[in-house]
Design an enzyme around this catalytic site. Sequence first.
Site, PDB file in Angstrom:
ATOM      1  N   ASP A  32      51.255 -61.421   5.821  1.00  0.00           N
ATOM      2  CA  ASP A  32      51.889 -62.732   5.793  1.00  0.00           C
ATOM      3  C   ASP A  32      53.040 -62.749   6.815  1.00  0.00           C
ATOM      4  OD1 ASP A  32      52.548 -65.334   5.030  1.00  0.00           O
ATOM      5  OD2 ASP A  32      52.285 -64.916   2.904  1.00  0.00           O
ATOM      6  N   GLU A  87      56.771 -73.171  -1.063  1.00  0.00           N
ATOM      7  CA  GLU A  87      57.182 -71.784  -1.304  1.00  0.00           C
ATOM      8  C   GLU A  87      58.467 -71.694  -2.125  1.00  0.00           C
ATOM      9  OE1 GLU A  87      56.158 -68.857   1.690  1.00  0.00           O
ATOM     10  OE2 GLU A  87      55.275 -70.414   2.935  1.00  0.00           O
TER      11      GLU A  87
END
Length: 631
Positions: A310, A516
């Site tokens: 990521d 997020e």
Amino acid sequence: MAKISAPLVGFLLFSLLVATAHAGVEYMKYKDPRQPISKRIRDLMKRMTLDEKIGQMVQIDRQAATAAVMRDYKIGSILSGGGSIPRLQASPQEWINMVNGFQNGSLSTRLGIPMIYGIDAVHGHNNVYNATVFPHNVGLGATRDPDLVKRIGSATALEVRATGISYVFAPCIAVCRDPRWGRCYESYSEDPNVVREMTDIINGLQGEIPKGSPKGAPYVGGKDKVVACAKHFVGDGGTTKGINENNTVIDRHGLLSIHMPGYNAAVYKGVGTVMASYSSWNGLKMHANRELVTDFLKGALRFRGFVISDWQALDRMTYPVHANYTYSVLTGIQAGLDMIMVPYNYTEFIDTLTGLVSNNFIPMSRIDDAVKRILRVKFTLGLFENPMADESFVDQLGHQAHRDLAREAVRKSLVLLKNGKNADEPMLPLPKNSSKILVAGSHADNLGNQCGGWTINWQGGDGNNLTAGTTILKGISEAVDPSTEIVYQENPDFNFVKTNNFSYGIIVVGEPPYAETAGDNLNLTIPLQGQYAIQNVCANIKCVVVLISGRPLVMMPHLEQVDSLIAAWLPGSEGQGVADVLFGDYGFSGKLPRTWFKTVEQLPMNVGDPNYDPLYPFGYGLTTHPVSHTS
């Protein structure tokens, strides 16, 4: 034109290769599309130096990329992070020109290995202006319709190809077990079975894998398809209190039975890539977990695509961030990461990894495994034969057929939680020919709120200039009889509602956009402005509340006041889909993909738990039938 037989074409190609060889130009097997992929990989790997191999393992953000950087550092991949775009409202042609420019840099390297460009197309091609924005995954989970998500995958692939891009960081197959998590809307459901069914989106993005294909081999079915990415491996939806990037505390059986089934299905369907999760499992960072990444995913599941990190995840393997980068690179590569998303500090990564290999801390076999996997995906995609964008797809961006599909998805995603004060007097569907109706709330005429996070910008945005689409208010206006007067007031006061003789009110409220960690929320209450709108309208007239949110929110204090309640999730760009069902052109059919709690003190609470006492249980959803509006 006369037809030429296939054997003759083969003979002519062979003759050309022989002639080329006699002319002193070396025949390169890896450039020959007639050769099996395994032989092409082997041939290319034999020719590659260490720096060319390590270059393939690097993915940088477009902001750090130039054609010269791609050439000089032999970079294997570029991405657009959330909101990383050529310019505001860039056209498909501008995207194509940018991508092709970078590709020319890659093709000018010694071996001419094309780069692969990745982007977060998580609910349609959501970074790009004028793209179709589909409902977020939580809404799609409410449809229980794997065929629908497959069609959405196909439409998304076409829109991504319209901009010259061939790799998407989707789908998110997290199993969100706590709605306090800021990414819960990216999860189809708290139920691993629903998530597993929804991996059919991979068949839409990549194409249907042919029967008899090798287990775990990546598959891409043509120029109108893209490489998909199952994310985030594994357990990202199970962290304590839903804290993003945090620790998932669960035994091995729980991890495999709740969080892993989606990956089994994704690998079986030929997914090209898997992204590791920022989160930890019982204290060990997933980016450092060799047992799960190498032994289980690559070994037991026989996944043969590549594992990507990521965004800046290697830096985040230590606290403070980037405290011991050499350790992070060593641990991450040894765990089995193949491509590293280092958006900006790529030279540091390249130097660090080169040193670790040169000094025998990382064996060459580990580098070769990573590069073979990356090349396998590139060959499968057809990048070596068609490295440049196919400009015949530009008209697919925001195509009306895709908008119609998104509108269908909105209709099917709506969950009717309450319909009338009692079962004998349903409020919905609403009449179209009322004399005067009130539409209120912060989300009624706000495309940004309606789409949520990961829309044009990483965190999403506010207002109607974000991208092209139809607000819920506009959808209502188009649905009702021309003689019906619609009064829209975002925050009507008590007396205004009481004195205006409205037939009924539609209140559209919910969460502001987020993504997020910014979406982590321990309270899960409707913002105060929305609560006031509900109170002021519902205290005076019959009302239906349309809740726009990425997860269940606290409804208990308002439920008695509200006549009808609809969970509309984050419907995306096609707000008419809400009006289609409100006014009975279509019936309500959605079922809760998540448990609707009474109070946050109950969390986490999931179907099957002991002491399960929800406001609305998993799978709940009232139904209505379409009505005829002809007089």
